[in-house]
Design a protein around this motif. Structure first.
Motif, short mmCIF file in Angstrom:
data_model
loop_
_atom_site.label_atom_id
_atom_site.label_comp_id
_atom_site.label_asym_id
_atom_site.label_seq_id
_atom_site.Cartn_x
_atom_site.Cartn_y
_atom_site.Cartn_z
N PRO A 52 5.96 -0.27 -0.61
CA PRO A 52 5.26 0.22 -1.74
C PRO A 52 4.80 -0.82 -3.15
CG PRO A 52 7.00 1.62 -1.13
CD PRO A 52 7.07 0.33 -0.15
N LEU A 53 5.98 -1.25 -3.09
CA LEU A 53 5.81 -2.37 -4.17
C LEU A 53 5.03 -3.58 -3.88
CD1 LEU A 53 7.05 -2.97 -7.16
CD2 LEU A 53 8.93 -3.98 -6.13
N ALA A 54 5.24 -3.83 -2.61
CA ALA A 54 4.28 -5.18 -2.30
C ALA A 54 2.68 -4.83 -2.57
CB ALA A 54 4.36 -5.52 -0.66
N ASP A 55 2.31 -3.42 -2.18
CA ASP A 55 0.96 -3.05 -2.18
C ASP A 55 0.47 -2.96 -3.56
OD1 ASP A 55 0.75 -2.76 0.44
OD2 ASP A 55 1.43 -0.54 0.41
N VAL A 56 1.50 -2.52 -4.67
CA VAL A 56 0.98 -2.53 -5.86
C VAL A 56 0.92 -4.14 -6.48
CG1 VAL A 56 1.85 -2.01 -8.38
CG2 VAL A 56 2.02 -0.58 -6.50
N ILE A 57 1.70 -5.03 -5.92
CA ILE A 57 1.63 -6.43 -6.50
C ILE A 57 0.25 -7.07 -5.94
CG2 ILE A 57 2.68 -8.63 -5.80
CD1 ILE A 57 5.34 -7.38 -5.65
N ASP A 58 -0.21 -6.59 -4.72
CA ASP A 58 -1.45 -6.99 -4.24
C ASP A 58 -2.55 -6.56 -4.95
OD1 ASP A 58 -0.02 -8.58 -2.20
OD2 ASP A 58 -0.43 -7.06 -0.70
N PRO A 60 -2.70 -4.25 -8.34
CA PRO A 60 -1.92 -3.15 -9.14
C PRO A 60 -2.94 -2.10 -9.99
CG PRO A 60 -1.90 -5.48 -9.94
CD PRO A 60 -2.76 -5.26 -8.58
N ALA A 61 -4.05 -2.20 -9.85
CA ALA A 61 -4.97 -1.15 -10.48
C ALA A 61 -5.59 -0.25 -9.30
CB ALA A 61 -6.46 -2.03 -10.92
N ASN A 62 -4.99 -0.21 -8.07
CA ASN A 62 -5.52 0.57 -7.07
C ASN A 62 -4.42 1.91 -7.19
OD1 ASN A 62 -5.11 2.09 -4.43
ND2 ASN A 62 -6.56 0.53 -3.63
N GLY A 63 -5.17 3.21 -7.70
CA GLY A 63 -4.61 4.24 -7.87
C GLY A 63 -3.60 4.81 -6.61
N ASP A 64 -4.33 4.41 -5.34
CA ASP A 64 -3.38 4.93 -4.32
C ASP A 64 -2.18 4.05 -4.20
OD1 ASP A 64 -5.27 6.58 -3.31
OD2 ASP A 64 -6.30 5.51 -2.13
N ASN A 65 -2.01 2.86 -4.28
CA ASN A 65 -0.95 2.14 -4.32
C ASN A 65 -0.06 2.44 -5.47
OD1 ASN A 65 -2.08 0.52 -2.38
ND2 ASN A 65 -2.50 -1.17 -3.75
N GLN A 66 -0.50 2.89 -6.79
CA GLN A 66 0.45 3.49 -7.82
C GLN A 66 1.03 4.89 -7.25
OE1 GLN A 66 -1.88 3.56 -11.30
NE2 GLN A 66 -2.40 1.34 -11.13
N ALA A 67 0.17 5.67 -6.84
CA ALA A 67 0.89 6.65 -6.21
C ALA A 67 1.88 6.77 -5.07
CB ALA A 67 -0.36 7.74 -5.89
#
Length: 128
Positions: A52-58, A60-67
Motif C-alpha cells: 500500500p505504501l509502495a503504490d502511494v510512492i509510485d 501519491p496523487a491517486n485517490g485509490d492508492n491513498q484509500a
C-alpha cells in the motif's frame, strides 16, 4: 494522517522508511515520514516497501492508492492503543507548531474537524 504519509512518500519515494528524522527538511514531510516509519517500520535503502505504501510512492496523487493506504494505518492504530496515543500526540504537536496539510486538485478536500457533509461527487442530494 494519510495525508502526511502521502506527502512524505511524494517527497522521499521508497527511501522514506530508510531516512532519519533529521534529514527531513520540511516539518510536514518529516511528520509523515515518522508516521510511516512508526507504522510500517524502518527499512534499509533498497529494501522492499509494503505494497500500500509502495503504490502511494509510485503515484501519491491517486485517490485509490491513498484509500488503500488508510486500511493498514487504521488497523495498526486499532491494534495498538499506545501507538495511536503517540501518533495522536505527534499530530497535535504538529498542529500547535503550525503544520497544516493542504490538498489540491479536483475534489480533494482536506478537513481537520468536520461536523457536516462533504460531497465531492456530481448531482448529490442529501436529506436530514
Amino acid at each position: 494522517m494519510t495525508q502526511y504519509v502521502t506527502m512524505a512518500a511524494g517527497a522521499y519515494g521508497g527511501a522514506m522508511l530508510a531516512r532519519t528524522q533529521d534529514q527531513a527538511a520540511d516539518v510536514t514531510v518529516g511528520l509523515g515520514q515518522r508516521l510511516a516509519q512508526r507504522i510500517f517500520g524502518v527499512r534499509g535503502e533498497g529494501e522492499e516497501v509494503p505494497e500500500p505504501l509502495a503504490d502511494v510512492i509510485d503515484d501519491p496523487a491517486n485517490g485509490d492508492n491513498q484509500a488503500a493506504l488508510r486500511k493498514p494505518i487504521r488497523k495498526a492504530l486499532a491494534d495498538d492503543t499506545e501507538l495511536a496515543a503517540q501518533i495522536r500526540q505527534w499530530i497535535q504537536d504538529a498542529h500547535q507548531a503550525g503544520v497544516r496539510v493542504m490538498t489540491s486538485g479536483e475534489r480533494s478536500p482536506a478537513v481537520h474537524t468536520n461536523h457536516g457533509i462533504i460531497a465531492t461527487g456530481d448531482s448529490n442530494t442529501f436529506t436530514r
